[in-house]
Design an enzyme around this catalytic site. Structure first.
Site, PDB file in Angstrom:
ATOM      1  N   HIS A   7       0.823  -1.210   0.000  1.00 19.92           N
ATOM      2  CA  HIS A   7       0.000   0.000   0.000  1.00 19.92           C
ATOM      3  C   HIS A   7       0.856   1.259   0.000  1.00 19.92           C
ATOM      4  CE1 HIS A   7       0.554  -0.628   4.432  1.00 19.92           C
ATOM      5  NE2 HIS A   7       0.611   0.695   4.450  1.00 19.92           N
ATOM      6  N   GLU A 130       7.774   1.017   4.966  1.00 22.68           N
ATOM      7  CA  GLU A 130       7.260  -0.015   5.857  1.00 22.68           C
ATOM      8  C   GLU A 130       7.449  -1.356   5.192  1.00 22.68           C
ATOM      9  OE1 GLU A 130       3.106  -1.164   8.198  1.00 22.68           O
ATOM     10  OE2 GLU A 130       3.013   0.160   6.460  1.00 22.68           O
TER      11      GLU A 130
END
Length: 134
Positions: A7, A130
């Site tokens: 994402h 991330e």
């Protein structure tokens, strides 16, 4: 080491208004809003055919998103998230190569219920990164 793009996270000051833009204006499928108190955020995921957009709204005074929005009042891209097969092996290789893992270096459980780590943006072309175990 990295797999698919999981994402792109966007910091917003009003998650309901941002959700409406994606749902009503762009016709996207959106998740319900969820509080993530361990991370100091509320999240909504926008499901796309090839990845997701994560909307992040501050939750509490110590939210990292609140600090981001102080510097970027209109919001904006906060981080990108890539999947890895083994988060511990990925962390160990990155540390051995001189990269900095944020926090205490131990994975935390992220919004998808899977282990995640954040990497210092100065080590990754100015982008907060991330890693999420696939």
């Amino acid at each position: 080491m990295i797999g698919r793009l999981n994402h792109v996270a966007i910091a917003v000051s009003d998650i309901d208004a941002a959700t409406a833009v994606y749902r009503d204006t762009l016709g996207a499928e959106v998740s319900a809003k969820e509080e993530q108190p361990d991370h100091g955020v509320c999240t909504v995921f926008i499901n796309l055919p090839n990845t997701k957009i994560e909307l992040l709204e501050p939750l509490g005074d110590n939210s990292p998103i609140a600090k981001f929005l102080e510097k970027n009042a209109s919001g904006g891209i906060h981080h990108v998230c890539y999947e890895v097969d083994d988060i511990i092996a990925a962390r160990d290789k990155l540390l051995a190569d001189g990269a900095r893992v944020l926090g205490d270096g131990e994975p935390k459980i992220g919004a998808h219920g899977k282990p995640v780590l954040f990497l210092h943006p100065k080590d990754f072309l100015g982008t907060l990164t991330e890693l999420e175990e696939a």
